[in-house]
Design an enzyme around this catalytic site. Structure first.
Site, mmCIF file in Angstrom:
data_model
loop_
_atom_site.group_PDB
_atom_site.id
_atom_site.type_symbol
_atom_site.label_atom_id
_atom_site.label_comp_id
_atom_site.label_asym_id
_atom_site.label_seq_id
_atom_site.Cartn_x
_atom_site.Cartn_y
_atom_site.Cartn_z
ATOM 1 C CB SER A 151 -0.868 -0.001 1.258
ATOM 2 O OG SER A 151 -1.456 1.277 1.460
ATOM 3 C CE1 TYR A 165 -3.754 -2.247 5.207
ATOM 4 C CE2 TYR A 165 -2.976 -0.030 4.740
ATOM 5 C CZ TYR A 165 -3.506 -1.225 4.305
ATOM 6 O OH TYR A 165 -3.794 -1.400 2.973
HETATM 7 N N1 NAP Z 1 -8.880 -0.476 -0.610
HETATM 8 C C1 NAP Z 1 -7.803 0.297 -0.504
HETATM 9 O O1 NAP Z 1 -7.889 1.546 -0.489
HETATM 10 C C2 NAP Z 1 -6.432 -0.329 -0.410
HETATM 11 C C3 NAP Z 1 -5.325 0.508 -0.514
HETATM 12 C C4 NAP Z 1 -4.050 -0.036 -0.420
HETATM 13 C C5 NAP Z 1 -3.890 -1.391 -0.258
HETATM 14 N N2 NAP Z 1 -4.986 -2.193 -0.159
HETATM 15 C C6 NAP Z 1 -4.756 -3.626 0.041
HETATM 16 O O2 NAP Z 1 -5.458 -4.352 -0.943
HETATM 17 C C7 NAP Z 1 -5.774 -5.655 -0.439
HETATM 18 C C8 NAP Z 1 -7.257 -5.930 -0.666
HETATM 19 O O3 NAP Z 1 -7.997 -5.006 0.107
HETATM 20 P P1 NAP Z 1 -9.474 -4.520 -0.283
HETATM 21 O O4 NAP Z 1 -9.503 -3.057 -0.130
HETATM 22 O O5 NAP Z 1 -9.879 -5.149 -1.565
HETATM 23 O O6 NAP Z 1 -10.280 -5.093 0.959
HETATM 24 P P2 NAP Z 1 -11.448 -6.190 1.104
HETATM 25 O O7 NAP Z 1 -12.506 -5.992 0.083
HETATM 26 O O8 NAP Z 1 -11.805 -6.173 2.541
HETATM 27 O O9 NAP Z 1 -10.681 -7.533 0.739
HETATM 28 C C9 NAP Z 1 -9.831 -8.170 1.640
HETATM 29 C C10 NAP Z 1 -9.753 -9.615 1.229
HETATM 30 O O10 NAP Z 1 -8.845 -10.286 2.110
HETATM 31 C C11 NAP Z 1 -9.468 -11.478 2.560
HETATM 32 N N3 NAP Z 1 -8.947 -11.866 3.858
HETATM 33 C C12 NAP Z 1 -8.949 -11.159 5.013
HETATM 34 N N4 NAP Z 1 -8.434 -11.906 5.995
HETATM 35 C C13 NAP Z 1 -8.111 -13.111 5.444
HETATM 36 C C14 NAP Z 1 -7.558 -14.312 5.960
HETATM 37 N N5 NAP Z 1 -7.208 -14.442 7.239
HETATM 38 N N6 NAP Z 1 -7.372 -15.343 5.103
HETATM 39 C C15 NAP Z 1 -7.719 -15.243 3.805
HETATM 40 N N7 NAP Z 1 -8.248 -14.133 3.267
HETATM 41 C C16 NAP Z 1 -8.433 -13.091 4.087
HETATM 42 C C17 NAP Z 1 -10.966 -11.172 2.577
HETATM 43 O O11 NAP Z 1 -11.730 -12.367 2.416
HETATM 44 P P3 NAP Z 1 -12.430 -13.218 3.584
HETATM 45 O O12 NAP Z 1 -12.947 -12.236 4.590
HETATM 46 O O13 NAP Z 1 -13.510 -13.962 2.849
HETATM 47 O O14 NAP Z 1 -11.367 -14.113 4.099
HETATM 48 C C18 NAP Z 1 -11.093 -10.335 1.320
HETATM 49 O O15 NAP Z 1 -11.251 -11.153 0.193
HETATM 50 C C19 NAP Z 1 -5.366 -5.635 1.033
HETATM 51 O O16 NAP Z 1 -4.088 -6.232 1.189
HETATM 52 C C20 NAP Z 1 -5.302 -4.158 1.351
HETATM 53 O O17 NAP Z 1 -4.439 -3.873 2.430
HETATM 54 C C21 NAP Z 1 -6.253 -1.690 -0.226
#
Ligand code: NAP
Length: 253
Positions: free
Chosen positions: A140, A153
């Protein structure tokens, strides 16, 4: 370093039951990849898999090292060698002050950092033996430097950059490419709960297109949206005391 394509094998995305991972699965499937998606929630995985015949769900918790190894074995038995692994599963737990809950740090590191290590432990030996492969770590822009409410985070995401850069150097002679993805704000279930301003926010489909384009060019560092990523990078070359002052002010606007 050879660029991985659907001809080399399938793609595996962790944390693909929602948000960026789900959108990336659809984008890669449209580009001809067979895509294995994993996460804990089966019904959400099945809903994503139902969007394209090339997408296949595998329930797995990234914090369970043995289950991750088994999932990789199951994926390869069903879909062939994994040529592209995107370690995307992640959580954001805002640092609650003044309580300072250490368990939020434990949980964040367990999923974001150890979860990624568990994926690497399953994939690296296979790819090294095959002499090819591409592993991408979803970090990120919060990993570039400290940001408000991001003590846990941001620390986990900074660690991913350091780890990924080391592995990119170490694995290069084996023919395995390691890249890092640094999204800015993306509209997903994770950010829908944020009450603070999220400058330059983009939707998950746009993020997925930018990630897929970067992966297809073997970029080592894929960051977007460009203006926000560059803004933070420029802030980060300032003296650290100036950085802390300015970044704190910017995020509180
Ligand atoms: N959205 C943003 O602004 C942003 C910015 C920078 C980086 N990111 C990064 O992008 C990635 C995806 O985030 P997102 O924004 O798309 O969030 P999200 O929609 O909440 O997706 C997170 C995913 O991680 C899975 N997950 C969480 N805990 C887990 C575990 N213990 N085992 C397996 N899967 C797990 C969740 O699935 P289950 O709950 O079904 O397990 C879900 O599919 C993350 O690494 C986040 O830090 C996001």
């Amino acid at each position: 370093m050879e660029i991985m394509t659907p001809q080399h094998g399938c793609a595996w995305i962790t944390g693909a039951s929602s948000g960026i991972g789900a959108a990336l699965a659809e984008e890669l499937a449209r580009r001809g990849w067979q895509v294995a998606i994993s996460a804990r929630r089966d019904s959400e995985l099945q809903a994503v898999a139902a969007t394209h015949a090339n997408i296949h769900g595998f329930v797995c918790d990234v914090t369970d090292r043995a289950a991750m190894a088994q999932t990789v074995a199951d994926i390869e038995a069903q879909l062939g060698p994994i040529a592209l692994g995107v370690m995307n599963a992640g959580i954001y737990l805002p640092t609650a002050l003044p309580e300072f809950d250490p368990t939020a740090f434990d949980r964040t590191f367990e999923v974001n950092l150890t979860g990624t290590v568990n994926g690497l432990a399953a994939l690296v030996p296979l790819m090294v033996t095959r002499g090819e492969g591409h592993i991408s770590l979803v970090s990120s822009v919060a990993g570039y430097g400290g940001l408000v409410t991001s003590a846990a985070y941001g620390a986990s995401k900074a660690a991913l950059f350091n780890m990924g850069e080391s592995l990119a150097m170490d694995l290069k002679p084996s023919g395995v490419h390691v890249s890092m993805i640094a999204p800015g704000f993306v509209k997903t279930p994770a950010t829908d709960v944020n009450a603070f301003p999220m400058p330059f926010i983009i939707d998950a489909d746009e993020a997925a297109r930018r990630i897929a384009n970067g992966l297809a060019k073997n970029r080592t560092h894929i960051s977007f949206p460009r203006r926000f990523a560059w803004f933070l990078r420029v802030l980060n070359v300032l003296p650290r005391s100036t950085y802390v002052k300015l970044a704190g002010r910017f995020m509180k606007r």
